[in-house]
Design a protein around this motif. Sequence first.
Motif, mmCIF file in Angstrom:
data_model
loop_
_atom_site.group_PDB
_atom_site.id
_atom_site.type_symbol
_atom_site.label_atom_id
_atom_site.label_comp_id
_atom_site.label_asym_id
_atom_site.label_seq_id
_atom_site.Cartn_x
_atom_site.Cartn_y
_atom_site.Cartn_z
ATOM 1 N N ALA A 307 0.833 -1.205 0.000
ATOM 2 C CA ALA A 307 0.000 0.000 0.000
ATOM 3 C C ALA A 307 0.868 1.256 0.000
ATOM 4 N N PRO A 308 1.658 1.466 -1.062
ATOM 5 C CA PRO A 308 2.569 2.613 -1.073
ATOM 6 C C PRO A 308 1.885 3.906 -1.501
ATOM 7 N N VAL A 309 2.556 5.005 -1.226
ATOM 8 C CA VAL A 309 2.231 6.287 -1.838
ATOM 9 C C VAL A 309 3.164 6.417 -3.043
ATOM 10 N N PRO A 310 2.670 6.207 -4.268
ATOM 11 C CA PRO A 310 3.563 6.262 -5.438
ATOM 12 C C PRO A 310 4.286 7.600 -5.540
ATOM 13 N N TYR A 311 5.504 7.542 -6.044
ATOM 14 C CA TYR A 311 6.333 8.743 -6.199
ATOM 15 C C TYR A 311 6.946 8.742 -7.593
ATOM 16 N N PHE A 312 6.985 9.895 -8.225
ATOM 17 C CA PHE A 312 7.749 10.009 -9.466
ATOM 18 C C PHE A 312 8.335 11.405 -9.564
ATOM 19 N N TRP A 313 9.330 11.513 -10.432
ATOM 20 C CA TRP A 313 9.969 12.805 -10.665
ATOM 21 C C TRP A 313 10.297 12.926 -12.141
ATOM 22 N N SER A 314 10.508 14.147 -12.581
ATOM 23 C CA SER A 314 10.888 14.412 -13.958
ATOM 24 C C SER A 314 11.738 15.670 -13.987
ATOM 25 N N ASP A 315 12.769 15.657 -14.819
ATOM 26 C CA ASP A 315 13.609 16.840 -15.036
ATOM 27 C C ASP A 315 13.404 17.319 -16.462
ATOM 28 N N GLN A 316 12.995 18.583 -16.609
ATOM 29 C CA GLN A 316 12.825 19.179 -17.933
ATOM 30 C C GLN A 316 13.485 20.546 -17.922
ATOM 31 N N TYR A 317 14.572 20.671 -18.694
ATOM 32 C CA TYR A 317 15.411 21.863 -18.664
ATOM 33 C C TYR A 317 15.909 22.053 -17.231
ATOM 34 N N ASP A 318 15.657 23.207 -16.634
ATOM 35 C CA ASP A 318 16.091 23.414 -15.252
ATOM 36 C C ASP A 318 14.924 23.295 -14.277
ATOM 37 N N THR A 319 13.848 22.653 -14.707
ATOM 38 C CA THR A 319 12.655 22.516 -13.885
ATOM 39 C C THR A 319 12.573 21.118 -13.304
ATOM 40 N N LYS A 320 12.434 21.043 -11.980
ATOM 41 C CA LYS A 320 12.291 19.771 -11.280
ATOM 42 C C LYS A 320 10.825 19.559 -10.951
ATOM 43 N N ILE A 321 10.309 18.402 -11.356
ATOM 44 C CA ILE A 321 8.914 18.046 -11.122
ATOM 45 C C ILE A 321 8.891 16.819 -10.225
#
Length: 392
Positions: A307-321
Amino acid sequence: MSRVLIVGASAAGLAAAETLRQEGYGGTITLVGDEPHLPYDRPPLSKQLLAGRWQPGRLALRPEADLAALGLDLRLGVAASGLDPDARSVLMADGSRVTYDGLIVATGVRPRHLPGDGAHVLRTLDDALRLRDRLGPGRRLAVVGAGFLGAEAAAVARGLGTEVTLLEPAAVPLAHAVGEEAGRVLSGVHLEHGVDLRTGVVATEVTDGGVRLAGGGMVEADAVLVAVGSRPNTAWLEGSGLDLGDGLMCDEYSAAAPGVYGAGDVARWHNPLFGVAMRVEHRTNAAEQGRAAARNLLRPDARKPFAPVPYFWSDQYDTKIQAYGHLRDHDDVVVVDGELDKRRFMVAYRAGDRLSGILAVGMPPKAIRPWRQAVAQRTTWREALHNAGTGL
């Protein structure tokens, strides 16, 4: 149980193998992978590796010495082609069979394609290296699909001086996942960096000269990247009797059948935290589910729901998501910190009467972590918004 077979030698499969050893399992662990490479990390393929900042050797998930210490029966470069659950055996593409007492399916996904030949996809190390060779000043790249993978590749290509046309059938890229407001903000970043972003267009075919569009238009390009989603790698399980839908269907313990578990991108399981079935294509979830599946396989009388809390990230140019939770199928979305026009903000997502997720753009990790806890605690929407002003 003397023999465990893990089909899939990426993050989920390797995490499962390591967990079995850490939990004291001393039997045979066979780890099967269809690629010839030792287990490697996939998120950098569309970022550091594609940009040329990293070389392939840096992607290894573990040093060779650490892999050797696990004492694995490692079989790389050969795919599984069939499963006989009654005989507890897996047929391999080379004609051999591998028997097991316990099985973990971690075969991931494969990219969707468009009609025509010559397009690039971005799933494997070899895919990334082939595409990297086609990027640079004076080159033209057409990217079909403005989801996170397509957007990351477009950002890298622009950074290398490539002319980029980004094609998306939706009116607002990523709106289905993050909402229209956040989707427009992320789209604006690409426009500011010179990407020719075209929304509401449908690509129908890849040709030698680019991409053909519905209605007869044409986007000329030296290379085409198709990033229009993926399909779970379950074809080899057809006829096995396992439940196959959008992935290998699993229960809250990640079990697909007695002694058979799913982990990673291929597994669609019931997440009791959100009360829905989900399939998550993110690196963190793959490793976490691989560990959970291994523990439940090893100790069937003491299984725990995954039962996790899903996590993701993305890097686009100098923007961290960054994002925590289940953002899709949300009922409402509200900006709870920062400002959209400054591209430094957090938005919260509601499903029913609960906080279901949080997305941060341009914010420090410490700002989003309390929201993860709030999602994990199934905080009500009213309470989440009330607490937003005090940093939860």
